[in-house]
Design a protein around this motif. Structure first.
Motif, PDB file in Angstrom:
ATOM      1  N   CYS A  25      -0.278  -3.598  80.513  1.00 18.63           N
ATOM      2  CA  CYS A  25       0.131  -2.237  80.867  1.00 18.63           C
ATOM      3  C   CYS A  25      -0.805  -1.704  81.950  1.00 18.63           C
ATOM      4  O   CYS A  25      -2.023  -1.742  81.801  1.00 18.63           O
ATOM      5  CB  CYS A  25       0.076  -1.343  79.629  1.00 18.63           C
ATOM      6  SG  CYS A  25       0.537   0.363  79.956  1.00 18.63           S
ATOM      7  N   LYS A  26      -0.231  -1.230  83.022  1.00 18.13           N
ATOM      8  CA  LYS A  26      -1.027  -0.721  84.152  1.00 18.13           C
ATOM      9  C   LYS A  26      -1.263   0.787  84.078  1.00 18.13           C
ATOM     10  O   LYS A  26      -1.935   1.349  84.926  1.00 18.13           O
ATOM     11  CB  LYS A  26      -0.326  -1.058  85.476  1.00 18.13           C
ATOM     12  CG  LYS A  26      -0.096  -2.528  85.690  1.00 18.13           C
ATOM     13  CD  LYS A  26      -1.392  -3.274  85.845  1.00 18.13           C
ATOM     14  CE  LYS A  26      -1.093  -4.738  86.170  1.00 18.13           C
ATOM     15  NZ  LYS A  26      -2.268  -5.570  86.105  1.00 18.13           N
ATOM     16  N   LEU A  27      -0.707   1.442  83.065  1.00 16.98           N
ATOM     17  CA  LEU A  27      -0.895   2.883  82.918  1.00 16.98           C
ATOM     18  C   LEU A  27      -2.331   3.172  82.479  1.00 16.98           C
ATOM     19  O   LEU A  27      -2.983   2.336  81.850  1.00 16.98           O
ATOM     20  CB  LEU A  27       0.091   3.429  81.887  1.00 16.98           C
ATOM     21  CG  LEU A  27       1.574   3.259  82.236  1.00 16.98           C
ATOM     22  CD1 LEU A  27       2.451   3.634  81.042  1.00 16.98           C
ATOM     23  CD2 LEU A  27       1.928   4.075  83.458  1.00 16.98           C
ATOM     24  N   PRO A  28      -2.840   4.358  82.781  1.00 15.43           N
ATOM     25  CA  PRO A  28      -4.205   4.685  82.352  1.00 15.43           C
ATOM     26  C   PRO A  28      -4.312   4.759  80.832  1.00 15.43           C
ATOM     27  O   PRO A  28      -3.380   5.181  80.148  1.00 15.43           O
ATOM     28  CB  PRO A  28      -4.481   6.051  82.983  1.00 15.43           C
ATOM     29  CG  PRO A  28      -3.199   6.540  83.568  1.00 15.43           C
ATOM     30  CD  PRO A  28      -2.208   5.420  83.547  1.00 15.43           C
ATOM     31  N   VAL A  29      -5.453   4.324  80.330  1.00 14.16           N
ATOM     32  CA  VAL A  29      -5.714   4.384  78.891  1.00 14.16           C
ATOM     33  C   VAL A  29      -6.021   5.831  78.528  1.00 14.16           C
ATOM     34  O   VAL A  29      -6.891   6.452  79.120  1.00 14.16           O
ATOM     35  CB  VAL A  29      -6.907   3.478  78.514  1.00 14.16           C
ATOM     36  CG1 VAL A  29      -7.275   3.633  77.051  1.00 14.16           C
ATOM     37  CG2 VAL A  29      -6.602   2.020  78.848  1.00 14.16           C
TER      38      VAL A  29
END
Length: 114
Positions: A25-29
């Motif tokens: 997943c490339k979304l921010p944590v």
């Protein structure tokens, strides 16, 4: 091939078209909840790992509490009771972290047979 092998490889529903999720997943944590101030480094690493996993591409902010609870329950290791173990399994399936739940929801991971 045995049924559990099919589930492990993501083929619990042959012939059903699935959307392939990216490997990461490339979304921010998201920032962990406030109670995470008491978490160990291992728990924080697990938090990041879960949010970087393929299924996290399907989550939104509403999943933060559920992911946090999973991290906390998993940190208990073998010191869980039957109800807590059931909750770990339920959360894992709800968050599509198991091959069977991921496949049943119409998703696959890169490298799964088609």
């Amino acid at each position: 091939m045995a049924n559990n092998e099919n589930l492990r490889r993501g083929r619990s529903r042959p012939g059903i078209a699935r959307t392939t999720l990216p490997a990461e997943c490339k979304l921010p944590v998201p920032t962990p909840p406030e109670r995470a101030e008491e978490w160990t480094d291992g728990m924080l690493a697990r938090w990041v790992s879960l949010w970087k996993g393929p299924s996290a591409t399907l989550w939104d902010d509403a999943c933060i509490g559920m992911v946090a609870l999973l991290v906390e329950l998993e940190s208990l290791g073998t010191n869980v009771n039957a109800a807590q173990l059931t909750e770990v399994r339920r959360i894992s399936e709800t968050l599509l972290l198991t091959p069977g739940s991921l496949s049943a929801a119409g998703y696959a991971l890169e490298g799964w047979p088609v």
